[in-house]
Design a protein around this motif. Sequence first.
Motif, short mmCIF file in Angstrom:
data_model
loop_
_atom_site.label_atom_id
_atom_site.label_comp_id
_atom_site.label_asym_id
_atom_site.label_seq_id
_atom_site.Cartn_x
_atom_site.Cartn_y
_atom_site.Cartn_z
N LYS A 86 0.83 -1.21 0.00
CA LYS A 86 0.00 0.00 0.00
C LYS A 86 0.86 1.26 0.00
O LYS A 86 0.56 2.23 -0.68
N GLN A 121 2.15 1.83 -3.46
CA GLN A 121 1.10 2.42 -4.30
C GLN A 121 0.95 3.91 -4.02
O GLN A 121 0.81 4.72 -4.94
N ASN A 124 3.87 5.86 -5.39
CA ASN A 124 3.74 5.94 -6.85
C ASN A 124 2.75 7.03 -7.24
O ASN A 124 2.95 7.75 -8.22
#
Length: 70
Positions: free
Chosen positions: A58, A61, A64
Amino acid sequence: MANRSSDWFRQAERDLKYAIESRDSGWHEWACFAAQQASKCCLSRDKIVISSAFVFAKLAQFFNLILQRT
């Protein structure tokens, strides 16, 4: 109990926006703090209470997402 996950995510987005604005203004310590707060809100949204592998996925993510927005 009401589902507050969308509230946590909206707060994470606002914190991230503030982190980017702080970075661009040269307030790097505040940018770091706001980015940390954004990540906490994002993790709270998902109510992370399971394996650390999932937590790191997580976080990857989320970071990113930060890179895509800058």
